[in-house]
Design an enzyme around this catalytic site. Structure first.
Site, PDB file in Angstrom:
ATOM      1  N   ASN A   1       0.853  -1.185   0.000  1.00 16.44           N
ATOM      2  CA  ASN A   1       0.000   0.000   0.000  1.00 16.44           C
ATOM      3  C   ASN A   1       0.890   1.238   0.000  1.00 16.44           C
ATOM      4  OD1 ASN A   1      -2.508   1.444   0.189  1.00 16.44           O
ATOM      5  ND2 ASN A   1      -2.053   1.850   2.344  1.00 16.44           N
TER       6      ASN A   1
ATOM      7  N   HIS B   1       0.830   5.301   1.285  1.00 21.07           N
ATOM      8  CA  HIS B   1       0.086   6.179   2.194  1.00 21.07           C
ATOM      9  C   HIS B   1       0.733   7.556   2.225  1.00 21.07           C
ATOM     10  CE1 HIS B   1      -2.564   7.259   5.461  1.00 21.07           C
ATOM     11  NE2 HIS B   1      -1.525   7.762   6.107  1.00 21.07           N
TER      12      HIS B   1
ATOM     13  N   SER C   1       4.782   7.155   2.244  1.00 22.63           N
ATOM     14  CA  SER C   1       5.361   5.869   2.635  1.00 22.63           C
ATOM     15  C   SER C   1       4.751   4.736   1.813  1.00 22.63           C
ATOM     16  CB  SER C   1       5.086   5.575   4.117  1.00 22.63           C
ATOM     17  OG  SER C   1       5.474   6.638   4.958  1.00 22.63           O
TER      18      SER C   1
ATOM     19  N   ASP D   1      -2.810   1.170   7.865  1.00 25.66           N
ATOM     20  CA  ASP D   1      -1.607   1.958   7.584  1.00 25.66           C
ATOM     21  C   ASP D   1      -0.492   1.641   8.573  1.00 25.66           C
ATOM     22  OD1 ASP D   1      -3.060   3.203   5.523  1.00 25.66           O
ATOM     23  OD2 ASP D   1      -3.777   4.756   6.892  1.00 25.66           O
TER      24      ASP D   1
END
Length: 215
Positions: free
Chosen positions: A109, A111, A138, A147
């Site tokens: 992911n 973020h 990030s 997250d």
């Protein structure tokens, strides 16, 4: 080494998807995007995928009674494309533990903050409100904590005195489009793995905040 098979999950415009498509097409990443999946039929990222000749699927969360039922079907759709790596590129859903566990160590992911700062939404405004002088982005492995998975790579941008959330977001996006393809490249070259609660690059444990771009 055979190319990695990627499945990319999106909810919106897909600008990070486009950066990864471009990096695959120009040979920077040894990977093929097998499919792009969206929970929203009007996500512009689906058009980007179609223009690149990539298979697409729409799975609307509105068609399911629960998050668990949605994620169970999402798992089936992802599995049907047999990916080595699942890439969340602006997929605006909180994932259930069962989905996260299934793809543990194989799901990334991005973020828009310097994690662990500002998990969740409205990160740019929160950085401005806190009078931070540095903000950033990030890339991390996905775990059950929102997250909260091991950070792989971060890029920093300055917060300027006259910044709005929009102007700050634009500078962060420019860095996103550099570092996300880079992390996908590392994974596709089998240089990047996730251990218990940290990331490993080139057989070295990364620090809690990940590596920094540029080094």
């Amino acid at each position: 080494m055979a190319p990695s098979r990627l499945v990319v999950l999106i909810s919106g415009s897909g600008s990070n998807l486009q950066a990864i498509i471009d990096a695959c097409n120009n040979g920077e990443i040894n990977a093929n995007i097998a499919a792009v999946i969206s929970n929203k039929a009007d996500a512009y990222g689906l058009e980007r995928a179609k223009q690149a000749g990539i298979a697409t699927a729409v799975l609307s969360h509105k068609d399911f009674d629960s998050r668990e039922a949605y994620d169970a079907e999402l798992m089936n759709v992802i599995d049907s494309f047999a990916p080595n790596l699942v890439v969340l590129a602006g997929f605006m859903r909180i994932l259930t533990p069962s989905l996260v566990q299934k793809f543990k160590g194989k799901m990334l992911n991005i973020h828009p903050s310097l994690l662990p700062k500002y998990q969740g939404l409205n990160t740019h405004q929160r950085a401005i409100d806190a009078k931070d002088d540095v903000h950033g982005v990030s890339v991390h492995f996905v775990t059950e904590e929102l997250d909260g998975g091991p950070v792989i790579l971060q890029a920093k941008v300055p917060v300027l005195a006259d910044d709005t959330a929009d102007t700050l977001a634009q500078r962060v996006h420019a860095q996103e489009h550099i570092i996300y393809p880079l992390v996908v490249k590392w994974f596709s070259e089998q240089r990047l793995t996730m251990e218990a609660d940290y990331a490993v690059l080139d057989k070295k444990q990364l620090p809690a905040h990940g590596a920094h771009y540029p080094e």
